[in-house]
Design an enzyme around this catalytic site. Structure first.
Site, PDB file in Angstrom:
ATOM      1  N   SER A 137       0.841  -1.187   0.000  1.00 19.42           N
ATOM      2  CA  SER A 137       0.000   0.000   0.000  1.00 19.42           C
ATOM      3  C   SER A 137       0.873   1.232   0.000  1.00 19.42           C
ATOM      4  O   SER A 137       2.001   1.215   0.517  1.00 19.42           O
ATOM      5  CB  SER A 137      -0.898   0.014   1.241  1.00 19.42           C
ATOM      6  OG  SER A 137      -1.565   1.247   1.377  1.00 19.42           O
ATOM      7  N   TYR A 150      -1.913   0.099  10.456  1.00 19.80           N
ATOM      8  CA  TYR A 150      -1.978  -0.464   9.108  1.00 19.80           C
ATOM      9  C   TYR A 150      -0.705  -0.128   8.337  1.00 19.80           C
ATOM     10  O   TYR A 150      -0.125  -0.975   7.648  1.00 19.80           O
ATOM     11  CB  TYR A 150      -3.214   0.092   8.395  1.00 19.80           C
ATOM     12  CG  TYR A 150      -3.386  -0.358   6.968  1.00 19.80           C
ATOM     13  CD1 TYR A 150      -3.849  -1.630   6.675  1.00 19.80           C
ATOM     14  CD2 TYR A 150      -3.096   0.500   5.911  1.00 19.80           C
ATOM     15  CE1 TYR A 150      -4.025  -2.044   5.366  1.00 19.80           C
ATOM     16  CE2 TYR A 150      -3.271   0.094   4.593  1.00 19.80           C
ATOM     17  CZ  TYR A 150      -3.734  -1.177   4.327  1.00 19.80           C
ATOM     18  OH  TYR A 150      -3.896  -1.581   3.020  1.00 19.80           O
TER      19      TYR A 150
END
Length: 251
Positions: A137, A150
């Site tokens: 990501s 995250y």
């Protein structure tokens, strides 16, 4: 259903988080390339729906415990692993989020891909054939607000890929990280709810579509054996890499 002959020397794949979003698009792409695909997800009904649409073998499992996949790697020659499954239980500053988020974020986004890769690698190295894909990501590459846990897990994936390539030199096993910006999926439904995610993240914007990520994986896996696409960072044209800044497109 008859299978298309694979266009590469890879024959069998496994995709996690296969029932929706990027995982679904990747699964359909790999089936279209003629591969035999094991579709892994915890949502049994969604997997059944996927199996009605394309020729896949389904595995229902919660990736907080990956031990149920051990027999697959013992009994099958898995050529491609796409570590796609991810979770974001909520957004907010790290101190505001419940402590239970930490284990869930690490279990699904970091520990599961590492355990699965460990299972896959012995056979891949012995056969001198294999390709590991990881959905990273932009949050693992650049600081984003309100998703520190995250980001930590995805940053771990990114560095793991770099180090793993060093370990695998001479093995012919390839490692590719895909690190996208905003992709239009249901990934944020747990954190924000579908309606809020659509309003805040997608309405009026031009996000990447899951099929675009599937296309990148399809291209990377069919490159010549001596070419390893190590990392692809891909963003909407309207999004800047740092800080997750995205603007609405106007004609």
């Amino acid at each position: 259903m008859s299978r298309i002959k694979s266009s590469s020397r890879y024959q069998t794949a496994m995709v996690t988080g296969a029932s929706s979003g990027i995982g679904r698009a990747v699964t359909r792409r790999l089936v279209g390339e003629g591969l035999r695909v094991h579709a892994v997800d915890r949502d049994a009904e969604a997997l059944r729906n996927l199996a009605r649409e394309c020729d896949v073998e389904t595995i229902v499992i919660d990736l907080q415990d990956t031990s149920g996949l051990a027999d697959l790697f013992k009994n099958e020659e898995i050529d491609i692993v796409v570590n796609n499954a991810g979770t974001l239980p909520g957004t907010g500053t790290f101190g505001e989020r419940p402590e239970t988020d930490i284990d869930l974020l690490l279990d699904i986004n970091l520990r599961a891909p590492l355990h699965i890769s460990h299972m896959a690698l012995q056979g891949m190295v012995e056969r001198k054939r294999g390709h590991l894909f990881f959905l990273g990501s932009s949050a693992g590459r650049y600081p984003h607000p309100n998703c520190a846990g995250y980001s930590a897990a995805k940053a771990g994936i990114s560095m793991f890929c770099d180090a793993l390539r060093c370990d695998l030199l001479g093995s012919a096993v390839r490692v590719t990280e895909i690190a996208p910006g905003r992709v239009q999926t249901h990934f944020y439904r747990t954190a924000l709810g579908d309606a809020t995610a659509k309003e805040k993240l997608y309405d009026g914007y031009r996000p990447i579509q899951p099929e675009h990520i599937a296309e990148l994986i399809g291209r990377a896996m069919t490159m010549p054996d001596y070419v390893d696409v190590s990392r692809i960072e891909v963003f909407p044209t309207d999004q800047a890499a740092g800080g997750s800044h995205i603007v609405r497109y106007e004609e």
